[in-house]
Design a protein around this motif. Structure first.
Motif, PDB file in Angstrom:
ATOM      1  N   ARG A  38      57.367  87.727 -33.842  1.00 44.65           N
ATOM      2  CA  ARG A  38      57.721  87.320 -32.375  1.00 44.65           C
ATOM      3  C   ARG A  38      56.477  86.213 -31.723  1.00 44.65           C
ATOM      4  O   ARG A  38      55.534  86.269 -31.706  1.00 44.65           O
ATOM      5  N   ASP A  40      55.486  82.572 -29.689  1.00 42.79           N
ATOM      6  CA  ASP A  40      55.603  81.979 -28.056  1.00 42.79           C
ATOM      7  C   ASP A  40      55.515  83.294 -27.216  1.00 42.79           C
ATOM      8  O   ASP A  40      56.282  83.069 -26.312  1.00 42.79           O
ATOM      9  N   THR A  56      59.950  84.571 -28.644  1.00 47.63           N
ATOM     10  CA  THR A  56      60.972  83.918 -29.601  1.00 47.63           C
ATOM     11  C   THR A  56      61.128  84.590 -30.560  1.00 47.63           C
ATOM     12  O   THR A  56      60.155  85.065 -31.313  1.00 47.63           O
ATOM     13  N   TYR A  60      66.027  82.495 -33.397  1.00 48.35           N
ATOM     14  CA  TYR A  60      66.480  81.330 -32.167  1.00 48.35           C
ATOM     15  C   TYR A  60      67.842  81.782 -31.570  1.00 48.35           C
ATOM     16  O   TYR A  60      68.527  80.688 -31.215  1.00 48.35           O
ATOM     17  N   HIS A  94      68.557  77.043 -30.608  1.00 48.06           N
ATOM     18  CA  HIS A  94      67.175  76.904 -30.408  1.00 48.06           C
ATOM     19  C   HIS A  94      66.871  77.471 -29.087  1.00 48.06           C
ATOM     20  O   HIS A  94      66.257  76.980 -28.365  1.00 48.06           O
ATOM     21  N   TRP A  96      64.319  79.090 -27.225  1.00 52.04           N
ATOM     22  CA  TRP A  96      63.034  79.175 -27.518  1.00 52.04           C
ATOM     23  C   TRP A  96      62.075  79.395 -26.346  1.00 52.04           C
ATOM     24  O   TRP A  96      62.368  79.429 -25.397  1.00 52.04           O
ATOM     25  N   ALA A  97      61.056  79.928 -26.780  1.00 54.60           N
ATOM     26  CA  ALA A  97      59.831  80.233 -25.803  1.00 54.60           C
ATOM     27  C   ALA A  97      60.321  80.604 -24.203  1.00 54.60           C
ATOM     28  O   ALA A  97      59.977  80.182 -23.260  1.00 54.60           O
ATOM     29  N   PHE A 111      63.654  79.463 -20.452  1.00 54.15           N
ATOM     30  CA  PHE A 111      63.643  79.376 -21.859  1.00 54.15           C
ATOM     31  C   PHE A 111      64.367  77.914 -22.094  1.00 54.15           C
ATOM     32  O   PHE A 111      64.780  77.203 -21.196  1.00 54.15           O
TER      33      PHE A 111
END
Length: 348
Positions: A38, A40, A56, A60, A94, A96-97, A111
């Motif tokens: 895991r 971010d 994240t 993804y 993607h 992400w984060a 996100f």
């Protein structure tokens, strides 16, 4: 500069069956890695006495949540998927984060996502859940955070200062040779920017420009009359590291010269402890209510085959955050695998 506006998205219901209310092991020692695969990571310590974790996933493709009354408990807490990528359109790749925030009694997740047919057209998005329990209710897609330029943007984080709410994020600035810099703007709502959008940092030092010219992943902590903002720099391999911006707590954060930038990285790979590419951090406070905790990801090896983004082994890690006599954070080095110094006895 443009003011932000968001088109409303579709609603996404969260299934409630089988959701974990946490591993409640108040006496368990914290060990690293805290959560494997895991990246971010973001941990929100809430007023209900629980820690809420999101990060994240290496596929993804989804947004996950865990919670526990202890930091150690996050390691084994059952994981709930609260949102999945779309099969087409602007939020199909993607993912992400993510970060989870509680604003005026409402839960929000910030996100990044991209279209299925253009996976690097990454932009920032917001989910909202008005239920008191973010594992229940409905996560509504509030839409995209609109910035001054319609360019690659990600890693949104939000905080308040002197009664105003701000968003910090990473974005590609047109006409520059950098991938991303870090920007700051006030907000008129949890999903809308207002007023000027100011660049705080762009990759200028050699250590920020290895592999990719990147400043990203801002995170904020306020202590000792200062606001400190970390960010991550360079490619996501062993060169990934943390930089630091600081500002006095009584200044206009959008004013020129308000922020001072450290000329050297403050948290880097360490051969002795065997941790590489530490970055994309967040901050929380231990169960004692006093000890500051650094949350970040790192790998346990330096050599990577292929694109580092396809290597899944960026693990969530935590350790004590110290403070220097001048009031700035003392990050130390990424600690080795295994038990971490006690961070508190747990919340009631």
């Amino acid at each position: 500069m443009l003011k932000g506006a968001l088109a409303l998205g579709a609603a996404a219901a969260v299934p409630t069956a089988g959701l974990a209310h946490a591993d409640e092991q108040a006496g368990r020692a914290v060990g690293n890695p805290l959560v494997r695969q895991r990246a971010d990571p973001h941990i929100h310590g809430h007023t209900d006495g629980r820690y809420y974790f999101t990060a994240t996933a290496p596929e993804y493709d989804r947004i996950i949540l865990r919670r526990s009354r202890t930091l150690a408990g996050l390691s084994a807490a059952e994981e709930a998927v609260v949102w999945r990528r779309h099969t087409g359109g602007d939020m199909a790749a993607h993912i992400w984060a993510p970060e989870i925030h509680h604003i005026n009694g409402v839960w929000y997740v910030y996100f990044a996502a991209a279209p299925a047919d253009d996976v690097w057209k990454i932009r920032m998005w917001v989910l909202e859940n008005r239920n008191a329990d973010p594992f229940r209710g409905t996560w509504t897609e509030r839409g995209r955070i609109v910035t001054a330029w319609d360019t690659f943007s990600l890693d949104a984080t939000t905080f308040t200062h002197r009664g105003a709410r701000y968003l910090a994020w990473a974005q590609h600035e047109p006409t520059t040779d950098s991938n991303t810099g870090v920007f700051l703007s006030r907000m008129s709502s949890p999903w809308t920017l207002t007023g000027p959008q100011v660049r705080l940092t762009t990759p200028e030092y050699d250590w920020e420009r290895i592999g990719f010219k990147v400043n990203e992943g801002p995170s904020v902590i306020r202590r000792n009359g200062r606001i400190c903002m970390t960010y991550s720099a360079s490619a996501t391999d062993a060169n990934y590291c943390l930089g630091l911006l600081t500002a006095a707590d009584n200044v206009d954060l959008l004013a020129p010269g308000a922020w001072a930038k450290s000329p050297a990285p403050v948290f880097t790979s360490n051969d002795t402890t065997g941790q590489y590419g530490p970055g994309h951090n967040s901050f929380t406070v231990a169960e004692d209510g006093r000890t500051d905790v650094l949350v970040y990801h790192a790998r346990q090896y330096k050599e990577i085959t292929g694109d580092p983004l396809h290597d899944p082994n960026r693990h969530t890690r935590i350790q004590r955050l110290g403070w220097k006599p001048d009031g700035t954070p003392d990050f130390g080095v990424p600690v080795a695998d295994g038990p971490v110094c006690p961070l508190g006895k747990g919340r009631a």
